[in-house]
Design a protein around this motif. Sequence first.
Motif: not given
Lengths: 167, 164
Positions: A106-122
């Motif tokens: 949650q502390e990460l910038p949203v640009e980095q966070r959405e890429i991590i979520v989309a790549h790792l779990w998506g």
Amino acid sequence: MAGVSPELLGRLVDDHAAALVLYARQWCAAPEDVVQEAFLKLAQQLSVPDNPAGWLYRVVRNGAISAARSTRRRRRHEGLAAARAPAWFIAEASALDAEAATAALQELPVEQREIIVAHLWGGLSFEQIAELVGTSPSTAHRWYTAGLTSLRERLGVPCPSKPTIRN
Amino acid sequence: MSEQTHDPELAGFERTLKSLSPAPAAMDRDVLMFQAGRASARRNGWRWPVATAVLASTAIVFALLWQQRPAVVIVDRPVPQIVERIVYKPAPEREPEPFTAVGNSPEPGPVVQTGYVRLRNDVLRWGMDALPHLPTAAAATPPLEIKRPRFFDPEATKARGDRS
């Protein structure tokens, strides 16, 4: 011109619903509604999109950002919803603490966070993520690496020795 | 674009992070599938409502046009009537016919016009109107004479014999 079959829709729900909810959670407080709306939109399509998962992530992203804008107008309600925010991950046997990982994410910038979520779990490739976010694949990869580095520092995870190769 | 994370330390952390499972979606799968089915059925359901709306709009427009049409005014225009009248024109008076010779004789002599010649000249000059009015058929037809059949009449024979 065939629409989305029930089998395909069921498989997409089983495979991507949880990751999509996690992805939508990056912006809005009611991600289930956004994801459900995305699945209903997919069912209304006259033809199956070339990449249904990528299409779903795009629709969820747009819907979540739109929902976040509406929520921001009702700041009081947003505060209450944030207080009741459910956990992002299942607290199961893992090397990482789920709550700590959620907080670090949650502390990460949203640009980095959405890429991590989309790549790792998506499971989306960097090309798909680049198309989704509207940037180049190399930039998406760079943000991903920067986000992972930042997360690792925040969580203080010891470094394993074996590299991972993703397909 | 390579999906490989080249930094081994980062790759290990990536694997660890991925071991976290996202919380399951708080959605009822059956409800979602049911709503998706309804949504897909509604996908083609717009044609009949659109057709109905178009036809209803057309009917309303025609009804309004019919109500606002100009009133029919019946105008009586006088029709020119042809009246036939008989106009009696006085016949021109005949001038006295000069004495003319009949034929191509270079020196016409004093010829007295008979009644037939005068009548012919009048017809040639004035047309058929110059003909005198004929008597009616009843007046012109002589009375029928009934002939008796000739039977032997001794008196007549006697009289003829007396004459001869």
